[in-house]
Scaffold this motif. Structure first.
Motif, PDB file in Angstrom:
ATOM      1  N   ASP A 402       0.973  -1.194   0.051  1.00 52.83           N
ATOM      2  CA  ASP A 402       0.042  -0.062   0.155  1.00 52.83           C
ATOM      3  C   ASP A 402       0.865   1.072   0.027  1.00 52.83           C
ATOM      4  N   SER A 403       0.312   2.215  -0.506  1.00 50.02           N
ATOM      5  CA  SER A 403       1.256   3.633  -0.553  1.00 50.02           C
ATOM      6  C   SER A 403       1.321   4.346   0.727  1.00 50.02           C
ATOM      7  N   LEU A 404       0.482   3.993   1.419  1.00 52.93           N
ATOM      8  CA  LEU A 404       0.117   4.735   2.731  1.00 52.93           C
ATOM      9  C   LEU A 404       0.141   3.634   4.000  1.00 52.93           C
ATOM     10  N   ALA A 405       0.427   3.921   5.195  1.00 51.64           N
ATOM     11  CA  ALA A 405       0.084   3.041   6.415  1.00 51.64           C
ATOM     12  C   ALA A 405      -0.166   4.166   7.465  1.00 51.64           C
ATOM     13  N   SER A 412       4.624   5.274   2.023  1.00 52.72           N
ATOM     14  CA  SER A 412       5.379   3.656   1.833  1.00 52.72           C
ATOM     15  C   SER A 412       6.609   4.142   0.809  1.00 52.72           C
ATOM     16  N   ILE A 413       6.302   5.262  -0.044  1.00 50.85           N
ATOM     17  CA  ILE A 413       7.297   5.994  -0.775  1.00 50.85           C
ATOM     18  C   ILE A 413       8.191   7.088  -0.360  1.00 50.85           C
ATOM     19  N   ALA A 456       3.800   6.980  -5.682  1.00 52.90           N
ATOM     20  CA  ALA A 456       3.565   7.759  -4.360  1.00 52.90           C
ATOM     21  C   ALA A 456       2.018   7.917  -4.182  1.00 52.90           C
ATOM     22  N   HIS A 457       1.511   8.089  -2.927  1.00 51.96           N
ATOM     23  CA  HIS A 457       0.193   8.643  -2.985  1.00 51.96           C
ATOM     24  C   HIS A 457       0.116  10.216  -3.239  1.00 51.96           C
ATOM     25  N   PRO A 458      -1.132  10.708  -3.792  1.00 55.46           N
ATOM     26  CA  PRO A 458      -1.073  12.006  -3.923  1.00 55.46           C
ATOM     27  C   PRO A 458      -0.765  12.960  -2.820  1.00 55.46           C
ATOM     28  N   GLU A 498       6.635  13.537  15.650  1.00 51.79           N
ATOM     29  CA  GLU A 498       5.134  14.344  15.599  1.00 51.79           C
ATOM     30  C   GLU A 498       4.309  13.391  15.263  1.00 51.79           C
ATOM     31  N   GLY A 499       4.552  12.008  14.904  1.00 54.86           N
ATOM     32  CA  GLY A 499       3.357  11.028  14.606  1.00 54.86           C
ATOM     33  C   GLY A 499       2.795  11.239  13.226  1.00 54.86           C
ATOM     34  N   ARG A 500       3.642  11.871  12.353  1.00 55.47           N
ATOM     35  CA  ARG A 500       3.323  12.054  10.909  1.00 55.47           C
ATOM     36  C   ARG A 500       4.369  12.334  10.232  1.00 55.47           C
ATOM     37  N   MET A 501       4.509  11.806   9.058  1.00 57.65           N
ATOM     38  CA  MET A 501       5.758  12.115   8.054  1.00 57.65           C
ATOM     39  C   MET A 501       5.467  13.625   7.384  1.00 57.65           C
TER      40      MET A 501
END
Length: 501
Positions: A402-405, A412-413, A456-458, A498-501
């Protein structure tokens, strides 16, 4: 009726507790088992009880544990629960043991699965004190009918000073004839080519051998393998399966593989398994598989007649899949062949057969490096497993994710993977639900453009594009694989902070 028909070994029957008493603190113990199939069910639990009693007395009792791959809660879970392991190799998926490994309490040797047996023979791991091996039966002549996995059992039986056998009557007696154990391996400079040119070719024996003088206990059990339910394919996994199947169509049309494809390898997990489901409705016929684990998707293809045969080292079925196999075990004989993992994953054979390898990943970077084992650079998930054995040597390899987690908090990219298991030089095709990036024959900058555009996810695509543009501009004299070194792992650092990329 007893499954132990060898008079010599029948005289060595013992309880699980008596067998466990033969393992000493500090021993290195080789154990059967691969992806929850074929692990001993009784002796490790009895050993954990001994360890727990020792801890209550204030005594230290730990062992080093060698396996084929992951085992089950009666092994890794039981021994981790009493802090009974000092070292573990070459693969683990138990969550309790994972926590101990990541806490630094257990030394973990994460190795390519094709390497473990030969490195044991080379002496890299030291002496193997005890082997505890599950089998389906002991024949009158002392030969052993293997169970639902072979893994490193042959090597552990050969290398161990003492052997404990668990004879499990839950295993179908009809498993006799499902195995091909190759005894022609040797250490350099005495090696010869392995003469295997088709996935179902037999080059060895249907039985395991053991020196009877080394067998110190034979324990009778009746207990099932561990089965892990597979997640139902979701929209993302179906999308990735469709992309992969369509890509194979183009490869056939281009004349790069035959209409029946080349032998398939599918890694463990729901997404690679979903790809096998996608082949059910595709036009390909007469498929073969040369892989390490038989999951439900391969069983489905066998049952549908799309797959003619599968060579592996173990089963990794869901509860429903396992019951289907048990109910129809006779119908699979001649179509399923289990080998030792140093053969099922052997680079020479993967290269010769032209395997199509399909494996999952945690993340990939814009240049095609793949991380399949570590979360945020430091914490092991499971391990590299057999993915490197197949990917490095495959005719064509795919890594899927999946592109996101974490609900979109992780891409994921990424600009640079936080841990490298498969370098950009080994990776052919990346697939996410967003699309497919064929990286063959591309320069690093061309790979980056394609990965960002297609995988990559948008939500992260513009940031990746911006990173590449600024990296290219920052050092005009170094544009082959441009990176901003002070930002390359910044996305991972942001997630930890921060808990987020």
């Amino acid at each position: 009726m007893s499954r132990i028909s060898c008079p010599v070994l029948a005289r060595r029957t013992a309880s699980a507790a008596e067998a466990a008493a033969l393992v000493r603190p500090g021993d290195s113990v080789g154990i059967s088992g691969f992806t929850g199939a074929g692990f001993p069910k009784a002796v490790p639990v009895a050993l954990a009880d001994r360890m727990q009693a020792a801890r209550a007395r204030g005594e230290d009792f730990q062992i080093g544990l060698w396996s084929g791959a992951s085992t089950g809660p009666a092994v890794d879970g039981a021994l981790a629960g009493v802090h009974g392991l000092s070292k573990r190799l070459p693969y683990n998926s138990d969550p309790d043991l994972r926590r101990l490994i990541n806490a630094g309490e257990v030394d973990y040797v994460d190795a390519h699965l094709s390497h473990a047996a030969q490195q044991a023979w080379f002496g890299f791991y030291g002496d193997l004190d005890v082997a505890i091996i599950e089998v389906a039966a002991v024949l009158p002549n002392g030969l052993l009918v293997p169970g639902t996995s072979l893994g490193n059992n042959k090597t552990w039986l050969e290398r161990a000073h003492k052997v404990v056998l668990e004879v499990n009557s839950w295993l179908p007696r009809d498993l006799e004839g499902f195995h091909d154990v190759y005894y022609g391996a040797a250490v350099p400079p005495h090696r010869i080519p392995i003469q295997l040119t088709h996935p179902m070719q037999r080059i060895g024996d249907p039985y395991l051998r053991v020196d009877p003088s080394k067998v110190v206990a034979v324990v009778e059990t009746h207990a099932p393998d561990r089965n892990s339910p597979l997640d139902e394919p979701d929209d993302n996994s179906r999308a990735m399966a469709a992309l992969l199947v369509d890509f194979l169509r183009h490869e056939v049309a281009a004349g790069r593989m035959p209409p029946g494809l080349l032998p398939l390898q599918s890694g463990v997990g729901s997404t690679p398994n979903a790809v096998m489901e996608g082949l059910l409705t595709a036009e390909f016929e007469g498929l073969t598989s040369f892989t390490e684990v038989i999951q439900d998707g391969l069983l489905d293809l066998l049952d549908a007649g799309k797959l003619t045969s599968v060579s592996a080292t173990s089963f990794g079925l869901s509860p429903a899949g396992q019951q289907r196999f048990l109910d129809n075990v006779g119908s699979y004989k001649g179509r399923v062949l289990l080998r030792s993992q140093d053969i099922s994953n052997h680079p020479e054979l993967v290269r010769r057969l032209g395997v199509i390898a399909i494996n999952g990943m945690i993340e990939a970077d814009i240049y095609g490096n793949v991380n399949s084992s570590h979360v945020m650079g430091s914490a092991i998930m499971n391990g590299v497993g057999g993915s490197g054995d197949f990917a490095r040597n495959a005719y064509l390899n795919f890594f899927v994710s999946d592109s996101l987690a974490k609900g979109g908090a992780i891409s994921s990219i990424v600009p640079m993977v936080s841990h490298v298991d498969h370098t950009e030089h080994d990776v052919h095709v990346l697939i996410t639900e967003q699309g497919l990036a064929d990286l063959r024959g591309l320069s690093p900058t061309d790979r980056a453009d394609r990965v960002i555009a297609h995988c990559a996810h948008p939500d992260y695509r513009d940031r990746l594009r911006d990173y590449v543009d600024r990296a290219r501009a920052a050092r005009p004299e170094a544009r082959h694989t441009p990176h901003l070194l002070d930002e390359a792992l910044g996305w991972h650092a942001a997630y930890l902070r921060e808990g987020r990329m």
